[in-house]
Design a protein around this motif. Sequence first.
Motif: not given
Length: 398
Positions: A2-4, A7-11
Amino acid sequence: MSKAEPKTILNFLAGYFDSLKDLFDIQTSDGLIRKERLQEIMKERGEEILPQLLDYKIIRKLGDDYEFRDTYYKLFEFILNEFRPLLPETIQKYEQSISVLFRKIREGISKDKLILGQRIGDLYNEIKEFSEAVEKNTIRLLNETRELKSNVEKLDYQEKVRKASFWIDYYITPLNNILDINHVESITNKLFDISNYVNVRRLNFEDELIRLQFEKLYTFLVQTNDDLLRQSKMLTNELLPLIERIRTESIILTGWIEFLKQPHRAPLPKVFKVERTYPYSNDMYLNAKEYLEQFAIDETIFLEDPTMLSDKWVFNKDLYKARMMDQLPLDSFFEWCGLTLRSDYEKIETDKFFALTALLFEDGISIELASKDDRQLINTSNMTLRVPKLKIARYGIS
């Protein structure tokens, strides 16, 4: 998979920044991230982040090893201001791509508008990539040169000379040639030609959408030309002189640069020592006595008459106009100015020469430009002027 969420990637990038920076440094140094090195980093920091690194497409497998995806590698380059130096021949490739796109734009200026618009956009992107590559290289070269000057790596003299010669021969001088506006084949010179063409098209092209694209490209080219000129001056005025001064070792400078990089790791040295002096102390008495005694010295003072200032030259326009009118017609006005001043003052002073040029605006004369390409050199007291050949005659007389 699933595509993250963005904001999850930046965090994730913020939370594990130190580990990611270590991996970035490894790839910058070794060209890739060995499997063993990746495991060492995660073990040292107690973090098991390999699944997220792959899931978020931050790194990718390369056989048994790994490497950053280009997008994230460039992100860390930008954030850390640490760019890989590109060989000038790598930057030179943009000369070919920019020239081809510009040629196709000129050839297809009256053809399909959709293709023309796409080519203008591609040219914009290609010039932007070239400009960014030059800026990154200049920043990296400047950092490398400053560290070499301060000798952060504690290199011996011969190694410093070898490294300085390496940067000059393979990076600084070739890059400076690419940016040299006076070189006919330089990319910078081609960008000025493109800018002149685009400037005309942004004003007279019939299609409004294409005209707006030309307007955007022209604005960008003006800014890019200014940026490239600044980069060229930095190479010439800052980098090369710094490299040439590598013979001057400075232990104090080395320590100071290291301190500024991490000022909180060592206690701040007390540069100044503050002392309090009381007016009734012996030191106060002796200091005051010394201060007053310097004015008690009785010595003869000689005053000299100030040097007489030379009279300021005042341009007598009526006199020189009469002399010019008597000698009309003139085959070369500026040559006459030089000969006249040399006859009167034995040399051609710049301010007097420019004063004589005011005669061009007088009534009763006609001015003819002999040829646009016909130029002559006039050597004044402090400069060499390249001026056109102007023929002067009485008004109405050929």
